[in-house]
Design a protein around this motif. Structure first.
Motif, PDB file in Angstrom:
ATOM      1  N   GLU A  27       0.833  -1.209   0.000  1.00  0.00           N
ATOM      2  CA  GLU A  27       0.000   0.000   0.000  1.00  0.00           C
ATOM      3  C   GLU A  27       0.865   1.255   0.000  1.00  0.00           C
ATOM      4  O   GLU A  27       0.565   2.237  -0.688  1.00  0.00           O
ATOM      5  CB  GLU A  27      -0.899   0.019   1.233  1.00  0.00           C
ATOM      6  N   ILE A  28       1.918   1.227   0.779  1.00  0.00           N
ATOM      7  CA  ILE A  28       2.796   2.399   0.872  1.00  0.00           C
ATOM      8  C   ILE A  28       3.518   2.638  -0.449  1.00  0.00           C
ATOM      9  O   ILE A  28       3.640   3.779  -0.913  1.00  0.00           O
ATOM     10  CB  ILE A  28       3.800   2.219   2.022  1.00  0.00           C
ATOM     11  N   VAL A  35       1.938   9.542  -5.720  1.00  0.00           N
ATOM     12  CA  VAL A  35       2.467  10.881  -5.423  1.00  0.00           C
ATOM     13  C   VAL A  35       3.565  11.240  -6.423  1.00  0.00           C
ATOM     14  O   VAL A  35       3.630  12.375  -6.915  1.00  0.00           O
ATOM     15  CB  VAL A  35       3.003  10.941  -3.979  1.00  0.00           C
ATOM     16  N   LEU A  36       4.417  10.281  -6.739  1.00  0.00           N
ATOM     17  CA  LEU A  36       5.507  10.519  -7.675  1.00  0.00           C
ATOM     18  C   LEU A  36       4.976  10.919  -9.048  1.00  0.00           C
ATOM     19  O   LEU A  36       5.488  11.852  -9.686  1.00  0.00           O
ATOM     20  CB  LEU A  36       6.359   9.255  -7.791  1.00  0.00           C
ATOM     21  N   ALA A  37       3.927  10.225  -9.516  1.00  0.00           N
ATOM     22  CA  ALA A  37       3.341  10.537 -10.822  1.00  0.00           C
ATOM     23  C   ALA A  37       2.697  11.917 -10.829  1.00  0.00           C
ATOM     24  O   ALA A  37       2.684  12.599 -11.854  1.00  0.00           O
ATOM     25  CB  ALA A  37       2.317   9.472 -11.194  1.00  0.00           C
ATOM     26  N   MET A  44       7.856  15.542  -4.372  1.00  0.00           N
ATOM     27  CA  MET A  44       7.382  14.462  -3.499  1.00  0.00           C
ATOM     28  C   MET A  44       8.024  14.568  -2.118  1.00  0.00           C
ATOM     29  O   MET A  44       9.203  14.868  -1.985  1.00  0.00           O
ATOM     30  CB  MET A  44       7.745  13.118  -4.145  1.00  0.00           C
ATOM     31  N   THR A  45       7.227  14.319  -1.082  1.00  0.00           N
ATOM     32  CA  THR A  45       7.760  14.268   0.284  1.00  0.00           C
ATOM     33  C   THR A  45       7.274  12.998   0.976  1.00  0.00           C
ATOM     34  O   THR A  45       6.247  12.423   0.585  1.00  0.00           O
ATOM     35  CB  THR A  45       7.310  15.485   1.120  1.00  0.00           C
ATOM     36  N   ILE A  46       8.009  12.595   1.997  1.00  0.00           N
ATOM     37  CA  ILE A  46       7.597  11.435   2.789  1.00  0.00           C
ATOM     38  C   ILE A  46       6.249  11.704   3.451  1.00  0.00           C
ATOM     39  O   ILE A  46       5.410  10.814   3.573  1.00  0.00           O
ATOM     40  CB  ILE A  46       8.663  11.098   3.850  1.00  0.00           C
ATOM     41  N   ASP A  47       6.028  12.943   3.880  1.00  0.00           N
ATOM     42  CA  ASP A  47       4.742  13.306   4.492  1.00  0.00           C
ATOM     43  C   ASP A  47       3.588  13.049   3.537  1.00  0.00           C
ATOM     44  O   ASP A  47       2.530  12.555   3.941  1.00  0.00           O
ATOM     45  CB  ASP A  47       4.739  14.787   4.896  1.00  0.00           C
ATOM     46  N   ALA A  55      -0.604   6.196   6.757  1.00  0.00           N
ATOM     47  CA  ALA A  55       0.396   5.557   7.623  1.00  0.00           C
ATOM     48  C   ALA A  55       1.194   6.642   8.332  1.00  0.00           C
ATOM     49  O   ALA A  55       1.290   7.775   7.868  1.00  0.00           O
ATOM     50  CB  ALA A  55       1.330   4.677   6.801  1.00  0.00           C
ATOM     51  N   GLY A  56       1.763   6.305   9.472  1.00  0.00           N
ATOM     52  CA  GLY A  56       2.592   7.251  10.195  1.00  0.00           C
ATOM     53  C   GLY A  56       3.921   7.460   9.492  1.00  0.00           C
ATOM     54  O   GLY A  56       4.483   6.529   8.910  1.00  0.00           O
TER      55      GLY A  56
END
Length: 214
Positions: A27-28, A35-37, A44-47, A55-56
């Motif tokens: 899922e991640i 997000v990348l697309a 893009m960020t991890i957030d 997800a956290g």
């Protein structure tokens, strides 16, 4: 000498840390691709990925130490379409084989892959391993299937033995890339059929059909 409480017991087993749960990795990774697309690598960020995957952020950082690590894994694990590119359909003709790979799910998947490729273009020069993952996941499956159908056509005697299989295998994907990324036009079945009938078939000496209901 009597062992005291302060002396470590050599037979005691070290306590293990909490086992990491990788069940949410698919899922991640899918969220990372989305997000990348949409934003490209730089945006893009991890957030963003954590929010999309619900997800956290700490969960992501426990699994991937950096954004490049996450992107490389996401690209390498891209899901395949409904087509088995290792064994493309065998209809008995080159045109039939190429058309059999033009399906709605595969068209949508190909367009998404192109957007992912555009998203990572700025990073590939700095991370050769990402370039390798991108070629393996985004380019090679379709190119490999094309090689198979062209070689079949050669074996059937349908097209010349000296056909440039490598160049032709990349022709369709290259035109699709230009259409989606440069012209900002969607990939459609009509475009792909037109490419097959008006460009690829004439390139191997086959006449396109007079009229096609495909």
């Amino acid at each position: 000498m009597t062992q005291t409480d302060a002396t470590p017991d050599a037979s005691a087993k070290p306590k293990l840390g909490r086992r990491r749960d990788h069940s949410r990795d698919p899922e991640i990774l899918e969220a990372a691709l989305d997000v990348l697309a949409e934003t490209g690598y730089e945006g893009m960020t991890i957030d963003m990925v954590a929010a999309r995957a619900k997800a956290g952020k700490a969960t992501l950082y426990r699994r991937w130490a950096s954004k490049p690590d996450l992107v490389i894994d996401a690209v390498a694990c891209m899901k395949a379409t409904d087509i088995d590119y290792a064994s493309p359909p065998d209809t008995g003709t080159l045109r039939g084989d190429l058309l059999a790979m033009v399906r709605t799910p595969s068209i949508k998947d190909s367009e998404r892959k192109l957007k992912v490729m555009a998203g990572i273009a700025s990073m590939i020069a700095r991370a050769p391993e990402l370039g390798e993952a991108a070629r393996a996941a985004l380019v090679e499956p379709r190119a490999g299937a094309n090689r198979i159908v062209f070689r079949r056509a050669i074996e059937r005697g349908e097209i010349p033995a000296d056909t440039d299989v490598e160049t032709l295998s990349m022709l369709g994907p290259a035109l699709a890339t230009y259409r989606v990324l440069m012209l900002q036009q969607p990939m459609t079945r009509e475009f792909m059929v037109e490419t097959i009938d008006r460009i690829i078939l004439p390139a191997v000496g086959l006449a396109p059909p007079e009229a096609s209901a495909d």
